[in-house]
Design an enzyme around this catalytic site. Structure first.
Site, short mmCIF file in Angstrom:
data_model
loop_
_atom_site.label_atom_id
_atom_site.label_comp_id
_atom_site.label_asym_id
_atom_site.label_seq_id
_atom_site.Cartn_x
_atom_site.Cartn_y
_atom_site.Cartn_z
N ARG A 258 -15.08 6.19 -9.98
CA ARG A 258 -13.93 5.35 -9.63
C ARG A 258 -13.97 4.92 -8.16
O ARG A 258 -12.95 4.79 -7.50
CB ARG A 258 -12.63 6.10 -9.95
CG ARG A 258 -12.52 6.49 -11.42
CD ARG A 258 -11.30 7.35 -11.71
NE ARG A 258 -11.27 7.74 -13.13
CZ ARG A 258 -10.31 8.48 -13.68
NH1 ARG A 258 -9.30 8.91 -12.93
NH2 ARG A 258 -10.36 8.80 -14.96
N ASP B 267 0.83 -1.21 0.00
CA ASP B 267 0.00 0.00 0.00
C ASP B 267 0.87 1.25 0.00
O ASP B 267 1.84 1.34 0.76
CB ASP B 267 -0.89 0.03 1.24
CG ASP B 267 -2.04 -0.97 1.16
OD1 ASP B 267 -2.15 -1.65 0.11
OD2 ASP B 267 -2.81 -1.07 2.13
N ASP C 238 -15.78 11.20 -13.39
CA ASP C 238 -14.48 11.13 -12.71
C ASP C 238 -14.30 12.33 -11.76
O ASP C 238 -14.49 13.46 -12.18
CB ASP C 238 -13.39 11.10 -13.79
CG ASP C 238 -12.01 11.44 -13.28
OD1 ASP C 238 -11.72 11.13 -12.13
OD2 ASP C 238 -11.23 12.02 -14.06
N ASP D 117 -4.01 4.55 -25.38
CA ASP D 117 -4.64 5.78 -24.89
C ASP D 117 -4.40 6.94 -25.86
O ASP D 117 -3.32 7.07 -26.45
CB ASP D 117 -4.07 6.12 -23.51
CG ASP D 117 -4.82 7.21 -22.81
OD1 ASP D 117 -6.04 7.05 -22.61
OD2 ASP D 117 -4.20 8.23 -22.46
N ASP E 215 -13.87 6.99 -17.63
CA ASP E 215 -13.96 8.37 -18.14
C ASP E 215 -15.39 8.88 -18.21
O ASP E 215 -15.62 9.99 -18.71
CB ASP E 215 -13.34 8.44 -19.55
CG ASP E 215 -11.83 8.38 -19.52
OD1 ASP E 215 -11.23 8.89 -18.56
OD2 ASP E 215 -11.23 7.84 -20.46
N GLU F 286 -8.02 4.03 -28.38
CA GLU F 286 -9.02 4.92 -27.77
C GLU F 286 -9.26 6.09 -28.72
O GLU F 286 -8.49 7.05 -28.78
CB GLU F 286 -8.55 5.46 -26.41
CG GLU F 286 -9.63 6.30 -25.73
CD GLU F 286 -9.10 7.40 -24.83
OE1 GLU F 286 -9.90 7.96 -24.05
OE2 GLU F 286 -7.90 7.71 -24.90
#
Length: 582
Positions: free
Chosen positions: A472, A153, A468, A328, A424, A357
């Site tokens: 998320r 983490d 967004d 992307d 998105d 994309e």
């Protein structure tokens, strides 16, 4: 006859090779203007007694949008080459349309009048990986799917789902979390995972790459990724990674060198820089993704940049056996780079899936030399406009979706990456104002249409979230907070799609004419032997749908309920649907 509306051009989506032997030919005419279209064709070198030898075949009106009718036919040229024209009739006038224009009679003295498909070269046939047609994808935003190893983490990690997502908070999602929940995904029925970026980056979304050759430490290490790919493959699940080649992150080593050394940096030509020193205010004086100063645009015309990024593409296939690359901001990278990228990655793994994309008409990228598919946002927009926003009618939905279908060749549509939500966009349940019946209808379309459908993690259990970062949120693993009914709906649709090929990519898809019913709309998938009829009632009130004449009185099987019966009409609940096989 409105001649200005008549349109055809060889190649692309109007004349293309679908197989090594088969040509698909289309023509567009003004809506309801032409009654009949016939294709006249022949081999340009075949002449008898100074007469060109031709054949003719009627074309089928295969779709209509708001302005145009589309006519289609399949031809198998015996010598793999073709000259052709069109005979059009409107009841009062008959004309011949060729490359050189319109004629009262088909020209016979020279084939040069006619459209030309010079030769059906096998290497030019658009071929995406066959496995993609049968894949149902599941998009995972790694930071928010599951925390499988708390030892990696990042600093400041919050307890899972303890707060609303923000652009900068972390909850510890990682690759181990996916491995530990593989049975959940297998139970759902998905057969492919699309991961948003997993490479070393500063943000929680990882679209600001620091090192393209390293896994972000918060997600695990390379051994973890190898185990993940192996586990997925053992469960029949493909793995697609996200590559950001349009821009790097602010902390990308080469960009940091430019910030320190300016014009003297050996990496200054890796980016699009306009002046020195670099400045972000009021707008960056260097090219970026949008105007985001922390995402400097890479110069993919630079040989060093190309070599670096091409090795990135090769490395993760060669060393980890991934099955696909999602690219992307693909439309802002030069076509030359993508052609070379395709050659390099396909040389290692010929059946790798390359997904770009691109949010708009993408034909220039889909000619077989760059991408296998693009994210089908026009498909998504049309669905949202009908079900979520209510800005169009079912009739307009059919017309708009027909336009989407005719943007590309059939073999491109078979692997189109269809989605109704992503990292998105707002979540689909939120878009529908919390109306689960609308969401069920949307998933019914998504999972019975052509293409390769994708679910955004958590949508199948009724998660909500605005644009967004709201979309998320951490995956809800508490079963008391999961919508089991919606999960079951999606699970059953995926199962039916696998069992009945006509609910996937088999057969030809055609809409029932858009003015057939006021509140219901329907489409068929047929392979010449069997037909599946999908009917949806857009109204919140019950509706009765008269079956088209060719189906009345025939024995049918309701694929959703497994009932078998003969019917002339089908009753649908408000916001209901039915799947019938004839």
């Amino acid at each position: 006859m409105l001649k200005e509306a008549i349109y055809h051009r060889p190649k692309d989506n109007y004349a293309y090779a679908c197989t090594d032997e088969e040509l698909h030919i289309r023509i567009r005419t003004k809506k309801k203007d032409v009654n009949e279209v016939t294709l006249v064709y022949g081999d340009q070198y075949e002449w008898v007694d100074r007469q060109w030898v031709t054949s003719s075949i009627p074309m089928q009106k295969s779709g209509s949008d708001q302005l145009f009718d589309y006519w289609s036919v399949v031809v198998n040229p015996p010598h793999k080459r073709l000259r052709y024209g069109f005979i059009l009739k409107d009841g009062a006038e008959t004309i011949c349309f060729t490359e050189k224009g319109f004629y009262a009679e088909p020209p016979t003295d020279d084939t040069a009048y006619y459209f030309c498909f010079p030769y059906l070269n096998k290497v030019d046939v658009f071929k995406a990986p066959e496995w993609v047609k049968d894949t149902v994808w599941y998009q995972i935003f790694p930071e928010r799917f599951a925390n499988g190893n708390t030892d990696n983490d990042p600093a400041g990690t919050l307890p899972w789902g303890s707060k609303a997502p923000t652009p900068s908070n972390f909850f510890g999602g990682d690759l181990e979390g996916v491995i530990k929940n593989i049975n959940y995904l297998k139970n759902l029925g998905i057969s492919g995972i699309y991961f948003t970026p997993i490479f070393k980056a500063h943000s929680n979304h990882k679209y600001d790459t620091i090192d393209y050759m390293e896994i972000d430490p918060q997600f695990g290490d390379k051994d973890t990724l190898k185990r993940l790919v192996e586990v997925c493959h053992d469960h029949g699940i493909k793995v697609m990674l996200d590559a950001v080649f349009n821009h790097s992150g602010f902390y990308f080593e080469q960009f940091q060198d430019v910030l320190v050394n300016g014009e003297k940096s050996r990496f200054r030509d890796w980016f699009h820089l306009r002046e020195y020193p670099l400045s972000a205010n009021p707008l960056p004086n260097y090219s970026t993704f949008a105007f985001e100063p922390k995402m400097p645009k890479l110069n993919t015309e630079n040989p060093e940049v190309r070599d670096y990024l091409l090795e990135v593409g090769r490395y993760w296939i060669r060393e980890f056996d991934i099955d696909g690359w999602r690219l992307d901001v693909a439309n802002e990278v030069d076509h030359s780079f993508w052609r070379e990228f395709r050659r390099e990655v396909k040389a290692i793994k010929p059946d790798l899936y390359i997904l770009g994309e691109i949010w708009h008409d993408s034909m220039p990228w889909l000619r077989g030399d760059q991408f296998d598919a693009v994210m089908n946002y026009p498909f998504m927009t049309n669905i949202l406009n009908l079900f979520a926003k209510g800005t169009i009618t079912p009739k307009q939905f059919i017309e708009n979706m027909t336009n989407v279908m005719y943007m590309y060749p059939h073999n491109v549509n078979e692997v189109a990456f269809n989605l109704v939500g992503s990292h998105d966009t707002p979540r689909i349940l939120t878009e529908c104002g919390g109306d689960k019946d609308k969401v069920k209808q949307i998933f019914t379309i998504l999972l019975s249409f052509y293409g390769t459908p994708c679910l955004y993690y958590g949508d199948e259990i009724g998660m909500e979230g605005v644009m967004d970062p709201g979309c998320r949120e951490c995956m809800r693993w508490d079963e008391d907070r999961q919508d089991k009914d919606l999960f079951g709906h999606v699970q059953r649709l995926i199962s039916l799609r696998k069992k009945y090929p006509l609910l996937a990519n088999a057969g030809d898809l055609q809409f029932i004419p858009p003015d057939y019913h006021e509140t219901c709309f329907a489409y068929t998938k047929s392979d010449g032997n069997k037909t599946v009829l999908v009917i949806l009632n857009h109204s919140p009130e019950p509706a009765q749908f008269d079956l088209p004449a060719e189906f009345k009185g025939r024995k049918t099987k309701n694929l959703w309920t497994n009932e078998q019966y003969e019917a002339s009409t089908e009753k649908l609940d408000g916001r209901g649907f039915t799947l019938l096989e004839f």
